[in-house]
Design a protein around this motif. Structure first.
Motif, PDB file in Angstrom:
ATOM      1  N   LEU A  86      47.744  40.055  46.760  1.00 19.25           N
ATOM      2  CA  LEU A  86      46.820  40.386  45.675  1.00 19.25           C
ATOM      3  C   LEU A  86      46.376  39.091  45.005  1.00 19.25           C
ATOM      4  O   LEU A  86      47.201  38.343  44.474  1.00 19.25           O
ATOM      5  CB  LEU A  86      47.499  41.296  44.652  1.00 19.25           C
ATOM      6  CG  LEU A  86      46.651  41.699  43.440  1.00 19.25           C
ATOM      7  CD1 LEU A  86      45.489  42.593  43.868  1.00 19.25           C
ATOM      8  CD2 LEU A  86      47.505  42.413  42.396  1.00 19.25           C
ATOM      9  N   TYR A  87      45.078  38.811  45.047  1.00 14.25           N
ATOM     10  CA  TYR A  87      44.523  37.648  44.368  1.00 14.25           C
ATOM     11  C   TYR A  87      43.866  38.092  43.064  1.00 14.25           C
ATOM     12  O   TYR A  87      43.277  39.178  42.989  1.00 14.25           O
ATOM     13  CB  TYR A  87      43.498  36.938  45.254  1.00 14.25           C
ATOM     14  CG  TYR A  87      44.101  36.335  46.498  1.00 14.25           C
ATOM     15  CD1 TYR A  87      44.921  35.218  46.426  1.00 14.25           C
ATOM     16  CD2 TYR A  87      43.863  36.890  47.756  1.00 14.25           C
ATOM     17  CE1 TYR A  87      45.486  34.663  47.568  1.00 14.25           C
ATOM     18  CE2 TYR A  87      44.417  36.342  48.905  1.00 14.25           C
ATOM     19  CZ  TYR A  87      45.228  35.236  48.799  1.00 14.25           C
ATOM     20  OH  TYR A  87      45.792  34.693  49.937  1.00 14.25           O
ATOM     21  N   GLU A  88      43.955  37.231  42.051  1.00 14.18           N
ATOM     22  CA  GLU A  88      43.433  37.559  40.730  1.00 14.18           C
ATOM     23  C   GLU A  88      42.603  36.401  40.202  1.00 14.18           C
ATOM     24  O   GLU A  88      42.927  35.234  40.452  1.00 14.18           O
ATOM     25  CB  GLU A  88      44.579  37.838  39.752  1.00 14.18           C
ATOM     26  CG  GLU A  88      45.572  38.873  40.259  1.00 14.18           C
ATOM     27  CD  GLU A  88      46.748  39.052  39.305  1.00 14.18           C
ATOM     28  OE1 GLU A  88      46.525  39.013  38.071  1.00 14.18           O
ATOM     29  OE2 GLU A  88      47.876  39.232  39.796  1.00 14.18           O
ATOM     30  N   GLY A  89      41.557  36.721  39.486  1.00 16.25           N
ATOM     31  CA  GLY A  89      40.741  35.660  38.926  1.00 16.25           C
ATOM     32  C   GLY A  89      39.683  36.193  37.986  1.00 16.25           C
ATOM     33  O   GLY A  89      39.647  37.386  37.652  1.00 16.25           O
ATOM     34  N   TYR A  90      38.825  35.268  37.544  1.00 17.35           N
ATOM     35  CA  TYR A  90      37.734  35.604  36.639  1.00 17.35           C
ATOM     36  C   TYR A  90      36.411  35.258  37.303  1.00 17.35           C
ATOM     37  O   TYR A  90      36.238  34.163  37.855  1.00 17.35           O
ATOM     38  CB  TYR A  90      37.860  34.831  35.330  1.00 17.35           C
ATOM     39  CG  TYR A  90      39.002  35.301  34.455  1.00 17.35           C
ATOM     40  CD1 TYR A  90      38.829  36.361  33.565  1.00 17.35           C
ATOM     41  CD2 TYR A  90      40.251  34.696  34.530  1.00 17.35           C
ATOM     42  CE1 TYR A  90      39.872  36.792  32.754  1.00 17.35           C
ATOM     43  CE2 TYR A  90      41.301  35.114  33.727  1.00 17.35           C
ATOM     44  CZ  TYR A  90      41.105  36.171  32.854  1.00 17.35           C
ATOM     45  OH  TYR A  90      42.154  36.605  32.066  1.00 17.35           O
ATOM     46  N   GLY A  91      35.466  36.189  37.219  1.00 20.78           N
ATOM     47  CA  GLY A  91      34.133  35.950  37.735  1.00 20.78           C
ATOM     48  C   GLY A  91      33.184  35.562  36.614  1.00 20.78           C
ATOM     49  O   GLY A  91      33.605  35.370  35.462  1.00 20.78           O
ATOM     50  N   PRO A  92      31.900  35.422  36.907  1.00 24.88           N
ATOM     51  CA  PRO A  92      30.908  35.094  35.882  1.00 24.88           C
ATOM     52  C   PRO A  92      30.962  36.093  34.720  1.00 24.88           C
ATOM     53  O   PRO A  92      31.200  37.284  34.921  1.00 24.88           O
ATOM     54  CB  PRO A  92      29.577  35.215  36.631  1.00 24.88           C
ATOM     55  CG  PRO A  92      29.929  34.945  38.052  1.00 24.88           C
ATOM     56  CD  PRO A  92      31.288  35.532  38.247  1.00 24.88           C
ATOM     57  N   GLY A  94      33.206  36.091  32.415  1.00 21.87           N
ATOM     58  CA  GLY A  94      34.574  36.362  31.997  1.00 21.87           C
ATOM     59  C   GLY A  94      35.130  37.678  32.486  1.00 21.87           C
ATOM     60  O   GLY A  94      36.085  38.218  31.933  1.00 21.87           O
ATOM     61  N   VAL A  95      34.539  38.200  33.574  1.00 18.91           N
ATOM     62  CA  VAL A  95      34.953  39.489  34.137  1.00 18.91           C
ATOM     63  C   VAL A  95      36.209  39.307  34.990  1.00 18.91           C
ATOM     64  O   VAL A  95      36.304  38.376  35.783  1.00 18.91           O
ATOM     65  CB  VAL A  95      33.807  40.087  34.977  1.00 18.91           C
ATOM     66  CG1 VAL A  95      34.278  41.292  35.774  1.00 18.91           C
ATOM     67  CG2 VAL A  95      32.635  40.467  34.078  1.00 18.91           C
ATOM     68  N   ALA A  96      37.176  40.195  34.821  1.00 20.23           N
ATOM     69  CA  ALA A  96      38.407  40.147  35.612  1.00 20.23           C
ATOM     70  C   ALA A  96      38.164  40.742  36.997  1.00 20.23           C
ATOM     71  O   ALA A  96      37.474  41.756  37.138  1.00 20.23           O
ATOM     72  CB  ALA A  96      39.515  40.916  34.908  1.00 20.23           C
ATOM     73  N   VAL A  97      38.757  40.100  38.019  1.00 20.05           N
ATOM     74  CA  VAL A  97      38.580  40.543  39.404  1.00 20.05           C
ATOM     75  C   VAL A  97      39.926  40.560  40.110  1.00 20.05           C
ATOM     76  O   VAL A  97      40.670  39.580  40.069  1.00 20.05           O
ATOM     77  CB  VAL A  97      37.604  39.622  40.167  1.00 20.05           C
ATOM     78  CG1 VAL A  97      37.419  40.130  41.602  1.00 20.05           C
ATOM     79  CG2 VAL A  97      36.262  39.529  39.456  1.00 20.05           C
ATOM     80  N   LEU A  98      40.244  41.685  40.740  1.00 21.86           N
ATOM     81  CA  LEU A  98      41.430  41.818  41.588  1.00 21.86           C
ATOM     82  C   LEU A  98      40.973  41.971  43.031  1.00 21.86           C
ATOM     83  O   LEU A  98      40.061  42.758  43.309  1.00 21.86           O
ATOM     84  CB  LEU A  98      42.247  43.056  41.197  1.00 21.86           C
ATOM     85  CG  LEU A  98      42.995  43.073  39.867  1.00 21.86           C
ATOM     86  CD1 LEU A  98      43.691  44.426  39.698  1.00 21.86           C
ATOM     87  CD2 LEU A  98      44.014  41.956  39.801  1.00 21.86           C
ATOM     88  N   CYS A 129      47.494  37.014  36.071  1.00 20.11           N
ATOM     89  CA  CYS A 129      46.569  36.595  35.011  1.00 20.11           C
ATOM     90  C   CYS A 129      45.628  37.709  34.568  1.00 20.11           C
ATOM     91  O   CYS A 129      45.202  37.737  33.407  1.00 20.11           O
ATOM     92  CB  CYS A 129      45.782  35.354  35.432  1.00 20.11           C
ATOM     93  SG  CYS A 129      44.592  35.598  36.757  1.00 20.11           S
ATOM     94  N   VAL A 130      45.291  38.642  35.467  1.00 21.93           N
ATOM     95  CA  VAL A 130      44.407  39.740  35.061  1.00 21.93           C
ATOM     96  C   VAL A 130      44.934  41.120  35.455  1.00 21.93           C
ATOM     97  O   VAL A 130      44.390  42.133  35.012  1.00 21.93           O
ATOM     98  CB  VAL A 130      42.977  39.568  35.638  1.00 21.93           C
ATOM     99  CG1 VAL A 130      42.365  38.255  35.182  1.00 21.93           C
ATOM    100  CG2 VAL A 130      42.959  39.669  37.150  1.00 21.93           C
ATOM    101  N   ALA A 131      45.990  41.182  36.258  1.00 26.28           N
ATOM    102  CA  ALA A 131      46.484  42.479  36.731  1.00 26.28           C
ATOM    103  C   ALA A 131      46.873  43.401  35.580  1.00 26.28           C
ATOM    104  O   ALA A 131      46.742  44.631  35.686  1.00 26.28           O
ATOM    105  CB  ALA A 131      47.677  42.279  37.665  1.00 26.28           C
ATOM    106  N   TRP A 132      47.325  42.812  34.470  1.00 28.29           N
ATOM    107  CA  TRP A 132      47.744  43.618  33.317  1.00 28.29           C
ATOM    108  C   TRP A 132      46.572  44.362  32.682  1.00 28.29           C
ATOM    109  O   TRP A 132      46.767  45.302  31.898  1.00 28.29           O
ATOM    110  CB  TRP A 132      48.405  42.718  32.273  1.00 28.29           C
ATOM    111  CG  TRP A 132      47.510  41.630  31.741  1.00 28.29           C
ATOM    112  CD1 TRP A 132      47.311  40.392  32.262  1.00 28.29           C
ATOM    113  CD2 TRP A 132      46.683  41.708  30.576  1.00 28.29           C
ATOM    114  NE1 TRP A 132      46.409  39.686  31.509  1.00 28.29           N
ATOM    115  CE2 TRP A 132      46.010  40.462  30.457  1.00 28.29           C
ATOM    116  CE3 TRP A 132      46.446  42.698  29.619  1.00 28.29           C
ATOM    117  CZ2 TRP A 132      45.112  40.192  29.432  1.00 28.29           C
ATOM    118  CZ3 TRP A 132      45.550  42.430  28.592  1.00 28.29           C
ATOM    119  CH2 TRP A 132      44.898  41.188  28.497  1.00 28.29           C
TER     120      TRP A 132
END
Length: 249
Positions: A86-92, A94-98, A129-132
């Motif tokens: 599972l990769y986690e990050g932020y897109g343009p 400030g949107v969370a992406v899993l 970082c964003v899964a929560w």
């Protein structure tokens, strides 16, 4: 539910293209293989495998393909060994992406995923970082023209669902993950036809994207991720106004 609903709609519009590329079958074969490897080859005792087989049948996957994928998972025949990541990050914006992946080459996959985030002015983050911001739920989508809200609510709650959420063009029946298969089966027995049905990561809150540039960049990022061979599912918590969505689509 908005982030889930918006992206589900976009993905359905892309569905015909994905099917032609063989991505639907590829992803389902991976899921069946991993489900059989982790929980055994008997669908009666393996809810994840049972759900994967049901979805594969819905997509008209041949029985031989399903049986072969199960045997690869149980080790009866040779096959690739997939690792779930599972990769986690932020897109343009400030949107969370899993990003849920199944890969036989972790280094290749993470390099590609990081590239997509960087190219879109996003950031691939650390685990957690964003899964929560998300919670796992079963979501069954039904066309609004097929049922009244009251009728569908009665059927869904009787089947064991938690809630029915009204969206623009559909109702979304929400279940706990462990209840998903039972609810889906009960509704199918009542003749309810689904637009889509899956266990997904639902955002607890959404981030509104109001400007064209980040909106375009976000959708490009999500589509690039979806098109990657190692990606099984992409989840995000964005909300884009329908007028802006039409403008950039």
């Amino acid at each position: 539910m908005s982030g889930h609903s918006k992206w589900s709609t976009i993905k359905r519009k892309k569905g015909a293209i994905d099917a032609k590329r063989g991505k639907v079958f590829t992803r389902l074969i991976k899921e069946i293989t991993v489900a059989a490897r982790t929980g055994g080859g008997d669908p009666d005792g393996n809810p994840r495998l049972r759900a994967a087989i049901t979805t594969a049948k819905t997509e008209n996957m041949p029985k031989d393909n399903i049986a072969r994928a199960i045997k690869k998972g149980t080790g009866e025949i040779e096959g690739e060994v997939y690792e779930e990541i599972l990769y986690e990050g932020y897109g343009p914006g400030g949107v969370a992406v899993l990003v849920e992946c199944m890969t036989d080459n972790r280094n290749r996959t993470v390099a590609d995923i990081r590239h997509y985030f960087s190219k879109s002015s996003g950031n691939l983050g650390e685990s957690g970082c964003v899964a929560w911001m998300f919670e796992k739920k079963g979501v069954i989508q039904v066309d609004k023209s097929s049922y009244s809200e009251e009728e569908l609510m009665d059927l869904a709650l009787e089947a064991g669902a938690d809630d029915v959420v009204e969206e623009e063009n559909e109702y979304q029946i929400v279940t706990e993950p462990d209840d998903f298969e039972a609810v889906r089966g009960a509704l199918e027995a009542e003749g309810v036809e689904f637009v889509d049905a899956s266990v997904s990561m639902i955002p607890k809150n959404t981030v509104e994207v109001t400007e064209e540039k980040p909106a375009r960049g976000l959708l490009k990022l999500l589509e690039s991720l979806e098109d990657h061979d190692d990606v099984q599912n992409v989840h995000s918590n964005f909300d884009i106004d329908d007028a802006l969505m039409e403008q950039i689509s």
